[in-house]
Scaffold this motif. Structure first.
Motif, PDB file in Angstrom:
ATOM      1  N   ARG A 590      -4.687  15.258   0.532  1.00 26.82           N
ATOM      2  CA  ARG A 590      -5.371  13.924   0.289  1.00 26.82           C
ATOM      3  C   ARG A 590      -4.392  13.137  -0.570  1.00 26.82           C
ATOM      4  NH1 ARG A 590      -9.519  17.106  -0.022  1.00 26.82           N
ATOM      5  NH2 ARG A 590     -10.122  16.554  -2.134  1.00 26.82           N
ATOM      6  N   PRO A 594      -2.922   7.847  -1.175  1.00 21.03           N
ATOM      7  CA  PRO A 594      -2.594   6.474  -1.917  1.00 21.03           C
ATOM      8  C   PRO A 594      -1.348   5.967  -1.677  1.00 21.03           C
ATOM      9  CG  PRO A 594      -3.927   8.064  -3.232  1.00 21.03           C
ATOM     10  CD  PRO A 594      -3.521   8.781  -2.043  1.00 21.03           C
ATOM     11  N   LEU A 597      -0.697   4.282   1.632  1.00 18.06           N
ATOM     12  CA  LEU A 597      -1.636   2.842   1.362  1.00 18.06           C
ATOM     13  C   LEU A 597      -0.440   1.851   0.773  1.00 18.06           C
ATOM     14  CD1 LEU A 597      -5.291   3.781   1.103  1.00 18.06           C
ATOM     15  CD2 LEU A 597      -4.122   2.734   2.996  1.00 18.06           C
ATOM     16  N   ASP A 598      -0.199   2.344  -0.338  1.00 16.43           N
ATOM     17  CA  ASP A 598       0.727   1.475  -1.093  1.00 16.43           C
ATOM     18  C   ASP A 598       2.036   1.116   0.054  1.00 16.43           C
ATOM     19  OD1 ASP A 598      -0.634   1.707  -3.320  1.00 16.43           O
ATOM     20  OD2 ASP A 598       0.504   3.255  -4.271  1.00 16.43           O
ATOM     21  N   GLU A 643     -14.545   9.301  -1.035  1.00 14.39           N
ATOM     22  CA  GLU A 643     -13.435   9.291  -1.650  1.00 14.39           C
ATOM     23  C   GLU A 643     -12.136   8.727  -0.986  1.00 14.39           C
ATOM     24  OE1 GLU A 643      -9.955  12.790  -2.428  1.00 14.39           O
ATOM     25  OE2 GLU A 643     -12.203  13.615  -1.983  1.00 14.39           O
ATOM     26  N   GLU A 646     -12.815   4.713  -1.495  1.00 14.93           N
ATOM     27  CA  GLU A 646     -12.557   4.247  -2.830  1.00 14.93           C
ATOM     28  C   GLU A 646     -10.923   4.156  -2.871  1.00 14.93           C
ATOM     29  OE1 GLU A 646     -14.045   7.309  -5.492  1.00 14.93           O
ATOM     30  OE2 GLU A 646     -16.265   6.518  -5.652  1.00 14.93           O
ATOM     31  N   VAL A 647     -10.045   5.232  -2.282  1.00 12.86           N
ATOM     32  CA  VAL A 647      -8.663   4.922  -2.335  1.00 12.86           C
ATOM     33  C   VAL A 647      -8.217   3.720  -1.335  1.00 12.86           C
ATOM     34  CG1 VAL A 647      -6.555   6.047  -1.502  1.00 12.86           C
ATOM     35  CG2 VAL A 647      -8.433   7.557  -2.665  1.00 12.86           C
ATOM     36  N   GLU A 650      -9.113   0.580  -3.452  1.00 12.87           N
ATOM     37  CA  GLU A 650      -8.317   0.436  -4.664  1.00 12.87           C
ATOM     38  C   GLU A 650      -6.813   0.248  -4.271  1.00 12.87           C
ATOM     39  OE1 GLU A 650      -6.201   3.028  -8.341  1.00 12.87           O
ATOM     40  OE2 GLU A 650      -8.099   4.031  -7.106  1.00 12.87           O
ATOM     41  N   HIS A 651      -6.143   0.737  -3.178  1.00 10.20           N
ATOM     42  CA  HIS A 651      -4.927   0.725  -2.881  1.00 10.20           C
ATOM     43  C   HIS A 651      -4.434  -0.264  -1.870  1.00 10.20           C
ATOM     44  CE1 HIS A 651      -3.275   3.950  -5.465  1.00 10.20           C
ATOM     45  NE2 HIS A 651      -4.531   4.518  -5.152  1.00 10.20           N
ATOM     46  N   LYS A 655      -6.268  -5.173  -3.511  1.00 15.32           N
ATOM     47  CA  LYS A 655      -4.813  -5.626  -3.861  1.00 15.32           C
ATOM     48  C   LYS A 655      -4.681  -6.722  -2.691  1.00 15.32           C
ATOM     49  CE  LYS A 655      -1.787  -1.976  -4.965  1.00 15.32           C
ATOM     50  NZ  LYS A 655      -0.399  -1.213  -4.401  1.00 15.32           N
TER      51      LYS A 655
END
Length: 821
Positions: A590, A594, A597-598, A643, A646-647, A650-651, A655
């Motif tokens: 996992r 992130p 996603l970035d 989880e 949340e990721v 955030e990512h 943004k």
């Protein structure tokens, strides 16, 4: 004019959408084959796997009673092994793998480990029974083969076995040994399970000293401790496979003799060599289907052969080890990786001594080199597979959308068959690259570069794209598969009937010839029916007997084997594709999410690939349902869901919200002196692509990026307008801009654009009366004093209510001051 154009455009858009909506409704009500199915929305799915309704005894019927018995016994054993393998893959692997997951470190209360293990003991007890059953089946398979290939001159021969090789039996036995090897590897790599087990045993010692305190009867403790000891010896000491091959295979009291049976030993070794030659030729090739799994089975069988007969073929041992140069590691399941060299050296130390240290070291070095080369070539691999898969999808679309011509029906079917198989082969290659690379990085504890992570994630998307392609065209695939299977059966039947005529025309009578004829008749009868697993198994066993005595010419036998292989693949096509495209292993990796996603955020142009990644992340859910260490598997699912969300927030989502708000603000305030926003110099990200995405399905919700961002902007603009009402015009402008630039349908705030409650204190006015007189004007209609000009965005007003408020605040004393002024 401009307004008229805008309205016309909107009307045109509305008409287009309405037309496509009507088309969708029409398609939904239409019953033609070729409908496109949606992976994330469909409430139903098509299962194409044919299942057998006749028992083995009903299927295996020939005049030759002895042959019937032999084939029935072998077929029953193979079916039993398949059932055991299925149970292990679904229930036991997942139960063990997910043990300890779903409990975060912060929430780990003292004693939680022991509670988890307490819940898990019943699962371990089931596993123990399963392993015992596997042992019994292994012994039975060995006995059944040893009785048939007996070297005892006095014992009567059951059937003539000089040219008969039951390849299928050894393959199935290999599969069962692979299951035991996998269980060993999972437990061996599971530090959490072992730690919790130790703590649980300590807890039991405390209970033993004071059973009444825990409300437990003392007489129940002893047997329970015995059970735990048995479980530990059998399962947790890494001896599951070892105990299996060290069983007593020779029957006591003059039953079946195995270890002294030279004919069986020879047959075992010969079949192993044949199987290995077939596997080795395909390993690492583009046409590889399941050779890696078979190789694990062959290694297991080789160790079993050594354990029973205590002889070793050094040349064969060396060639088994040489495979490690080509295939440095094999993924057994999820994140469990297996190194053949370690296994062979550990299980047959006597043979390992014969090898020089250098060659063993070379294999280990090879593994590191493989990983380095893979890291360098990943991007190139990804690009080439991108082209392969895209062209395959185009081919698939074109071949399935064409009408089938009756005059070229056979040719059309073989084309479709080849395209389907090609798709499966691509899926297998992709799955192998992703699993091997990710798991090798993990097991060798080497850091992955961002470039590698991005390339691997792209490969995961391609893997899911293949699965989605098969699913989207489910109707046509279902329609074609049955036709293709029938066509392949017809080809096989034709080959067999040619061979059968040849046997009948030969007038020499012998029992062996009779066996061959019966076997060919059995294969024919079984092929006349649905292509179920049992029937295909019986055909392969019957042909093991039917191909002796040169019944088939070489140029006939190879095409027949090819046809039967294709039949295997096509009959289980959807199941095999699903198994290869299953990305459950991503749960253990996992950490890459992130970074992925970035990357998606940076390259917004192809944001639609998010659907594939979420589809891959969803694959973990069925496996998690076998977790047994928590109150309910729902806890684990919730943890995972939380989880991932949340990721994602955030990512990507947060943004995106911030970036779009910033862009709208800067666009509206262009009159202020800002940083350079020239897209030619600074570059530009077109984030609008995210808003054309269909909602993404994840667990029991849909993630709608457009709705999420719209809600965020609406909320922000509303809250900020309430704080400073005079900014209403700016926010209104930003709303319009959001609609025009990003297609976001914003909600109007409906807040008042001004208020009259802002006023000064009378006392202040009295003190600075000269300023008041010069700066305020009087409105006769509303009877209000209004400030003439102001440096900021509001004008102060004074009316009767303000004066009343001042009197209420300061008392009536200020009246005298006012009058005297």
């Amino acid at each position: 004019e401009i307004h008229a154009e805008v309205q016309l455009k909107n009307y045109g858009k509305f008409l287009e959408e309405y037309t496509s909506q009507l088309k969708r409704i029409e398609d939904a009500l239409d019953d033609s084959v070729g409908d496109v199915w949606d992976f994330s929305l469909d409430p139903i799915a098509l299962k194409l796997l044919p299942y057998e309704q006749s028992s083995l005894l009903e299927l295996i019927k020939t005049e030759n009673k002895v042959l019937n018995k032999v084939i029935t016994v072998y077929a029953a054993l193979c079916c039993e092994i398949k059932k055991l393998k299925y149970e292990a893959e679904t229930k036991f692997y997942n139960g063990l793998l997910f043990y300890g997951e779903g409990a975060t470190d912060s929430s780990m209360v003292e004693g939680d480990c022991q509670i988890q293990m307490g819940r898990f003991v019943s699962f371990l007890q089931e596993l123990s029974c399963f392993v015992t059953r596997c042992y019994e089946v292994v012994v039975n398979v060995v006995h059944q083969l040893a009785v048939l290939y007996t070297s005892n001159k006095n014992a009567p021969k059951i059937i003539e076995t000089s040219g008969v090789h039951f390849q299928a039996m050894y393959e199935h036995l290999g599969e069962l040994l692979t299951v035991l090897i996998t269980l060993d590897e999972i437990i061996d790599n599971h530090a959490t399970l072992k730690d919790h087990w130790t703590m649980y045993k300590r807890l039991l010692k405390s209970v033993h000293h004071n059973p009444s305190k825990f409300g437990i009867q003392e007489d129940k403790l002893k047997p329970f401790e015995k059970l735990l000891l048995k479980l530990e010896c059998q399962l947790l000491d890494g001896m599951i496979f070892q105990a299996c091959i060290e069983q007593q295979f020779d029957s006591v009291n003059g039953g079946v003799s195995v270890s002294k049976n030279s004919t069986f030993a020879e047959e075992f070794a010969h079949t192993l060599r044949t199987a290995f030659a077939n596997v080795e030729a395909k390993l690492g090739e583009p046409s590889e289907i399941d050779q890696r799994d078979k190789y694990v089975g062959i290694c297991g069988l080789f160790v079993l052969h050594f354990q029973i007969f205590r002889t070793i073929d050094k040349k064969f041992y060396k060639s088994l080890l040489d495979v490690c140069k080509k295939v440095p590691a094999i993924t057994l399941t999820a994140n469990i990786i297996w190194f053949a060299d370690n296994f062979l050296i550990q299980k047959i130390p006597a043979a390992a001594k014969l090898l020089d240290k250098k060659s063993i070291h070379t294999v280990k070095m090879q593994r590191e080199n493989f990983l380095q080369q893979k890291a360098q070539s990943l991007t190139k691999d990804m690009q080439s597979y991108y082209v392969f898969v895209s062209s395959w999808m185009t081919k698939m679309e074109s071949i399935l959308s064409k009408e089938q011509r009756m005059d070229k029906f056979a040719e059309d079917l073989s084309n479709r068959c080849n395209v389907f198989i090609q798709g499966f082969l691509y899926a297998y290659s992709l799955s192998t690259i992703i699993k091997t690379t990710m798991n090798l990085y993990m097991s060798m504890q080497k850091p992955m570069t961002k470039t590698s992570v991005k390339a691997l994630c792209r490969l995961v998307e391609l893997l899911k794209a293949i699965e989605h392609m098969f699913y989207r065209r489910s109707m046509v695939v279902a329609d074609s598969v049955t036709h293709i299977a029938q066509h392949l059966q017809y080809q096989a039947l034709h080959s067999i009937s040619v061979a059968k005529k040849r046997v009948i025309s030969d007038k020499k009578y012998s029992e062996q010839r009779l066996d061959v004829l019966s076997a060919l008749v059995l294969a024919e009868n079984t092929l006349n029916g649905p292509s179920t697993k049992q029937r295909r198994l019986i055909v392969s066993l019957a042909l093991s007997v039917g191909t002796q005595m040169k019944t088939f010419k070489d140029e006939e036998l190879i095409p027949l084997q090819l046809v039967l292989k294709k039949l295997d693949l096509i009959s289980e096509l959807t199941e095999r594709v699903r198994a290869q495209c299953d990305c459950c292993f991503l749960y253990w990796h996992r950490a890459v999410f992130p970074i992925y996603l970035d990357d998606v955020y940076e390259n917004a142009v192809d944001s639609a690939r998010l659907h594939y990644m979420f589809s891959a992340l969803r694959d973990c859910v069925p496996a998690m349902m076998h977790a047994r260490h928590l109150e309910s598997y729902e806890v684990l699912l919730e943890c995972y869901d939380k989880e991932i969300m949340e990721v994602l927030n955030e990512h990507l989502l947060d943004k995106l919200c911030k970036e779009i708000e910033k862009d709208l603000r800067l666009s509206v305030h262009t009159h202020l002196k800002l940083d350079d926003r020239n897209p030619f110099r600074v570059g530009m990200k077109d984030l609008a692509h995210f808003f054309f995405l269909n909602p993404i399905r994840f667990f029991n919700r849909f993630i709608d990026i457009k709705a999420y961002v719209t809600h965020y902007l609406d909320k922000t603009f509303y809250n900020l307008t309430t704080v400073a009402l005079h900014d209403w015009a700016t926010y209104s402008e930003m709303r319009n801009l959001a609609t025009q630039r990003y297609g976001l349908s914003m909600t109007e705030a409906h807040l008042p654009s001004q208020t009259l409650e802002q006023g000064l204190d009378v006392l202040e006015i009295m003190r600075n009366i000269h300023v008041f007189v010069s700066r305020y004007l009087y409105n006769l209609n509303n009877q209000i004093f209004i400030e003439r000009t102001s440096n900021n965005k509001h004008l102060n007003t004074i009316n009767i209510r303000h004066i009343a408020n001042s009197i209420r605040t300061h008392g009536t004393g200020i009246m005298n001051t006012t009058v005297s002024i």
